[in-house]
Design a protein around this motif. Sequence first.
Motif, PDB file in Angstrom:
ATOM      1  N   TRP A 120      27.350  46.908  39.696  1.00  0.00           N
ATOM      2  CA  TRP A 120      28.272  47.105  38.566  1.00  0.00           C
ATOM      3  C   TRP A 120      29.396  46.088  38.731  1.00  0.00           C
ATOM      4  CZ3 TRP A 120      30.635  52.497  36.948  1.00  0.00           C
ATOM      5  CH2 TRP A 120      31.139  52.387  35.657  1.00  0.00           C
ATOM      6  N   PRO A 121      29.089  44.831  38.395  1.00  0.00           N
ATOM      7  CA  PRO A 121      30.026  43.743  38.688  1.00  0.00           C
ATOM      8  C   PRO A 121      31.420  43.971  38.104  1.00  0.00           C
ATOM      9  CG  PRO A 121      27.922  42.878  37.947  1.00  0.00           C
ATOM     10  CD  PRO A 121      27.867  44.346  37.748  1.00  0.00           C
ATOM     11  N   ALA A 122      31.496  44.662  36.989  1.00  0.00           N
ATOM     12  CA  ALA A 122      32.797  44.831  36.334  1.00  0.00           C
ATOM     13  C   ALA A 122      33.697  45.819  37.070  1.00  0.00           C
ATOM     14  CB  ALA A 122      32.584  45.306  34.903  1.00  0.00           C
ATOM     15  N   ARG A 123      33.181  46.444  38.091  1.00  0.00           N
ATOM     16  CA  ARG A 123      33.945  47.515  38.720  1.00  0.00           C
ATOM     17  C   ARG A 123      34.879  47.004  39.824  1.00  0.00           C
ATOM     18  NH1 ARG A 123      32.270  52.521  41.601  1.00  0.00           N
ATOM     19  NH2 ARG A 123      33.696  54.128  40.826  1.00  0.00           N
ATOM     20  N   PHE A 124      35.006  45.714  39.978  1.00  0.00           N
ATOM     21  CA  PHE A 124      35.902  45.194  41.021  1.00  0.00           C
ATOM     22  C   PHE A 124      37.309  45.757  40.809  1.00  0.00           C
ATOM     23  CE2 PHE A 124      35.778  42.233  37.489  1.00  0.00           C
ATOM     24  CZ  PHE A 124      37.115  42.105  37.180  1.00  0.00           C
ATOM     25  N   GLY A 125      37.977  46.009  41.905  1.00  0.00           N
ATOM     26  CA  GLY A 125      39.339  46.537  41.819  1.00  0.00           C
ATOM     27  C   GLY A 125      39.397  48.048  41.770  1.00  0.00           C
ATOM     28  N   TYR A 126      38.290  48.677  41.388  1.00  0.00           N
ATOM     29  CA  TYR A 126      38.257  50.139  41.382  1.00  0.00           C
ATOM     30  C   TYR A 126      38.002  50.636  42.810  1.00  0.00           C
ATOM     31  CZ  TYR A 126      38.378  50.707  36.322  1.00  0.00           C
ATOM     32  OH  TYR A 126      38.774  50.733  35.029  1.00  0.00           O
ATOM     33  N   GLN A 146      26.988  51.011  35.283  1.00  0.00           N
ATOM     34  CA  GLN A 146      27.414  50.909  33.895  1.00  0.00           C
ATOM     35  C   GLN A 146      26.747  51.953  32.992  1.00  0.00           C
ATOM     36  OE1 GLN A 146      29.518  48.321  32.491  1.00  0.00           O
ATOM     37  NE2 GLN A 146      29.429  49.672  30.737  1.00  0.00           N
TER      38      GLN A 146
ATOM     39  N   PHE B 269      40.384  37.656  37.581  1.00  0.00           N
ATOM     40  CA  PHE B 269      39.150  37.809  38.345  1.00  0.00           C
ATOM     41  C   PHE B 269      37.959  37.146  37.659  1.00  0.00           C
ATOM     42  CE2 PHE B 269      41.872  40.873  40.248  1.00  0.00           C
ATOM     43  CZ  PHE B 269      41.427  41.010  41.562  1.00  0.00           C
ATOM     44  N   ILE B 270      37.772  37.471  36.407  1.00  0.00           N
ATOM     45  CA  ILE B 270      36.569  36.934  35.753  1.00  0.00           C
ATOM     46  C   ILE B 270      36.768  35.463  35.405  1.00  0.00           C
ATOM     47  CG2 ILE B 270      35.026  37.173  33.770  1.00  0.00           C
ATOM     48  CD1 ILE B 270      35.759  40.170  33.774  1.00  0.00           C
ATOM     49  N   LEU B 328      30.422  40.043  31.771  1.00  0.00           N
ATOM     50  CA  LEU B 328      31.240  40.741  32.765  1.00  0.00           C
ATOM     51  C   LEU B 328      32.536  41.256  32.118  1.00  0.00           C
ATOM     52  CD1 LEU B 328      31.297  41.517  35.706  1.00  0.00           C
ATOM     53  CD2 LEU B 328      32.367  39.323  36.248  1.00  0.00           C
ATOM     54  N   GLU B 331      31.728  44.299  30.137  1.00  0.00           N
ATOM     55  CA  GLU B 331      31.531  45.455  31.020  1.00  0.00           C
ATOM     56  C   GLU B 331      32.879  45.984  31.520  1.00  0.00           C
ATOM     57  OE1 GLU B 331      27.120  44.118  32.644  1.00  0.00           O
ATOM     58  OE2 GLU B 331      28.811  44.162  34.031  1.00  0.00           O
ATOM     59  N   ARG B 332      33.779  45.052  31.819  1.00  0.00           N
ATOM     60  CA  ARG B 332      35.094  45.470  32.308  1.00  0.00           C
ATOM     61  C   ARG B 332      35.883  46.163  31.185  1.00  0.00           C
ATOM     62  NH1 ARG B 332      37.358  46.130  37.411  1.00  0.00           N
ATOM     63  NH2 ARG B 332      39.581  46.310  37.112  1.00  0.00           N
ATOM     64  N   LEU B 335      34.678  49.537  30.878  1.00  0.00           N
ATOM     65  CA  LEU B 335      35.218  50.348  31.973  1.00  0.00           C
ATOM     66  C   LEU B 335      36.670  50.759  31.670  1.00  0.00           C
ATOM     67  CD1 LEU B 335      33.979  51.255  34.619  1.00  0.00           C
ATOM     68  CD2 LEU B 335      34.932  49.242  35.719  1.00  0.00           C
ATOM     69  N   GLN B 345      29.507  50.972  25.351  1.00  0.00           N
ATOM     70  CA  GLN B 345      28.376  50.432  26.098  1.00  0.00           C
ATOM     71  C   GLN B 345      28.217  48.941  25.790  1.00  0.00           C
ATOM     72  OE1 GLN B 345      26.262  51.648  28.397  1.00  0.00           O
ATOM     73  NE2 GLN B 345      27.541  53.486  28.415  1.00  0.00           N
ATOM     74  N   PRO B 346      28.236  48.092  26.823  1.00  0.00           N
ATOM     75  CA  PRO B 346      28.011  46.668  26.566  1.00  0.00           C
ATOM     76  C   PRO B 346      26.529  46.387  26.295  1.00  0.00           C
ATOM     77  CG  PRO B 346      28.593  47.085  28.874  1.00  0.00           C
ATOM     78  CD  PRO B 346      28.464  48.409  28.223  1.00  0.00           C
TER      79      PRO B 346
END
Lengths: 592, 444
Positions: A120-126, A146, B269-270, B328, B331-332, B335, B345-346
Amino acid sequence: MSLRQRMLLFFSVVVVVGIGMVAWLVSLRTRAVFEQVDQQRSNALVAQFRGQFARESSDIAQTLQYISSSERIQRIAYEATHGGDTSLYVSDAGSLAQEFHIDVLDIVTSDGTIVSSASWPARFGYHEQIPTISAGTASLHRQEVQDGYILSVAAVQQVSSGEGSIYLVGGRKVDASFLQAFSVPAGSYVWLYRFNQPQYTNEDLLGENPVALDVLRPVLDSARAQQESSGILQLSSEKFDRVTVQAIPLKDDSGEVAAALLVGTSRAPLLQLQKHIRTIAFGIAGFGILISIGATLWIAAAFSRPIEKLAEASQQVALGEWNAQVEVNSSDELGQLAESFNAMTQQLVEQRGKLVQAERVAAWRELARRLAHELKNPLFPLQITVENLVRAQHLPPEEFNEIFQESTATLLAELANLKAIIGRFSDFSKMPKPQLQATSLNELVTRVANLHAPQLKNSPKPISIQLALRDDLPNLELDPELIHRVISNLVLNAVDAMPEGGTISIQTSTDSDSAKLVVSDSGTGLTKEECERLFTPYYTTKQHGTGLGLAIVQSVISDHHGSIMVQSEPRRGTSFVITLPRTQPGSAVSEG
Amino acid sequence: MRSVFRLFAVTSLSLSLAVAGWGRTRPHYGGTLRIETQRQTFDQSSPAYPLVAETLTGVDDEGNAVPKLALRWESQSGDRRWQFWLRPGVKWHDGTALDAAEVAKLFAGRTGVPWRTVREVGDVLIFESDVPMPQLATRLALPDYAITRVGENGLLQGTGPMKVTYWLPKSQIKLGVFENYWGPRTFLDSVEVSLGRGLRDQLLDIGIGRADLVQVPAEILRRSQSDPVRISSAENTELVAIRFDSRVQDERIRQGIAASIDRSTLLNFIFQKQGSVAGALLPQWLTGYASLFPVQQRLQQARELRDIFNSVAPMTIGYPAGDGALQLAAERIALNARDAGFNVQPVPLNGTRTDMTITRANLPSQVPFVALVELADRFDIDLGKTDGDPESLYRAENEIVKSAQVIPLLYLPRSYATRDRVQGVRVRQDGTAPLENAFVEDRK
């Protein structure tokens, strides 16, 4: 049910039950053997799964160790533990996972902050909870991604840098490829269900063989409740598509059931064998029944048929055919029985002739006795009168004339009496043929009651007449005069039977075919013997009377194609029951 | 004497170095420039496109319209009527003369344009409209209004200094010198554009010298700094934004999503800290008012907006397939939205309609009005009435951002990586990199 049918039934039941028992025992034993083999297969597959899991675990732990020693991870560990910029490494987990052929790789700081995640690459920082998996080992691990959860065989590797450290959480997804490594023998099935969501979904079911989730639900429910279970499941509408499934719950690193291993063995061979056994059993049973029929027919020919003939002949005798005979075909016990039967009926016929003859003689005797008795009574006064006249011829003419006048009067009276007696006998011998017409039986009864009731009511010993007449009684084809005479006769008989007074009841009733007339009294009643002889002509229980009354009654009823019977017990009164047909044979009288 | 000799030596060396240096930077004719791009089509986004297709006007570094195919122009009736005098002697790549009637026909056939009619009178093109068309001359400098046609050989034709000589769809296109060009010849003999090359392959190719020029996305710019190539960038010229579909009608849902987004994390980050967070459609350097728009994550406000509704149907955010950074980011954002209570949902864009789309858009122009109008067109937003002055631009932009029809996220640099052998490529402030003066030092 005839003897032959009973024999056939008996033999058939014996054959079917016997073969059924054998088939059941064979089937039972076969099933036991199959289940034993199934269990062995299931155990082998479970052992295979555990072996595969152990290999995968070892591989994952080793891979994580390699990754942890890579320069990139060392650099990330240094940056992360020394307050550096980790934004450069957001995608590193993904590329490392790809490079080392693993599906799950999270690079996590010691406080649980995700630096980079492959799944879940987008979860960085969590933040995430670092799994508590011992070093060098792996465990099932459920991780949120995800679009839900993924289940993996995961290990944790600590990477130290100076005084601090980071953690690698890595693993391989438990997916279809995980099961592809299995060597599943034909007829066996392996599914893996991942409890990733509260509800059951097809996406979480792994396995090459398609199966409806609803079918697996019972065993999955048990597994989810941390219980091993097994069950026989019908996979499809195909009759033999049944599987014995054993469900083994698999726990993740947190101790919760994360998946269930479902090992199934097809029951098709067992069911086919059982069907085969049943088919053979049915075949043998059918053949046995045919044999039974043959044997029954043979035994019937030898035993039951003569018995049946004897039974038929007996029934003929009972119906009055006293000369019934049975064919004698053998000299055995049945032959002797038939001969005895034939002899018995022969004797019956002879005895009957003799009895008829004796009855005729007795009847003539009774007739002569009655006739003599009846005639003797008027003859004696005649004789006395004639003798008085003879003695009176020497008397003076005036006295003679007086005596002569008295004697001739007496003679004429007695002769009239004789004539009346002879007339009654003549009447009996010449009973007229009924003149049928539509007649109300209730009216006839009422007329008779009205005729006698006043006289009986006012007698010193009063007798009452009670009527219970059915309103819907239809008109019957009757000769009203004769039936009136019948009813009157019965009423007078009842009066004679109640010298101390009482009650006469007259009832009428009907059914679909006939009408019924019952005349009852509350008198002294009759004995059984008296009842038997009551309708015999010239038989009477009274001091006076010709004994023809009830005989005439019976004759009239008989001429109306009816019947009469008497029911009586001493001191309980007597009832005469007359049954008359609603329509006379050969005529049609409308009911009114 | 020694000092004279020393002076002579130093002077000689200096002159030698100067000559050598001048020699190195002096334009050379000839050679092939190799460009690689991710796109599978040869269109306005390619730096080589202006070599083939020209516009009526151009824009100088100050944002003023300058003559190209039109020699001069004139605005009348309060910008409702514009006249453009076509340059004489211009030829199509097949040698036929550029005809005003044909150009008028090409413009007349276009949709989504500000003018109502286009007609020609002699060499003059006349654009007319019922409403004012401010700064039309600047708008017509955009590559979208380039004058092109498809020739009989099926190849793209323009009037630029280079013509298409070879075209393998989705793979490669080659450009050669157009000898009958009305202007000066290019230094380059040819340009080869490889289409549909993956980003990784492009960087590899330029690293080993198989490509001369590639565009470098912001997300890998930081890592590419160490590669043996020259990176040239124009700051804040690529907008990353979310455009809501019209079916997400409730403004509060859109505002809730907008408030939930943590732009800083996306940027740091991205996109590796390249660029800046964006609260407005146009960058700060262009308008000067972009800093007035909020850019912080407002999770509490997002939750409050979410809690207005008992339930909000799950939504989808589409991202361009193959764009890893936008995937990404999507997705973020999903989130972030989840943290606020939204279910997003992406999904990759594959023709299916999505509730919102994350996309990149190049800054169309360095003229604020033109840039905003074009972006509004790009996002299919009604800009409302604006006459181009800063105040009306701000009001128009504020309306768009406030209603959250579009959520500006980031402004990223447009960067190009070139090999050392490539000279004369200058990245302009609007992010374009004209190649008409490009040359290669060594002939291949």
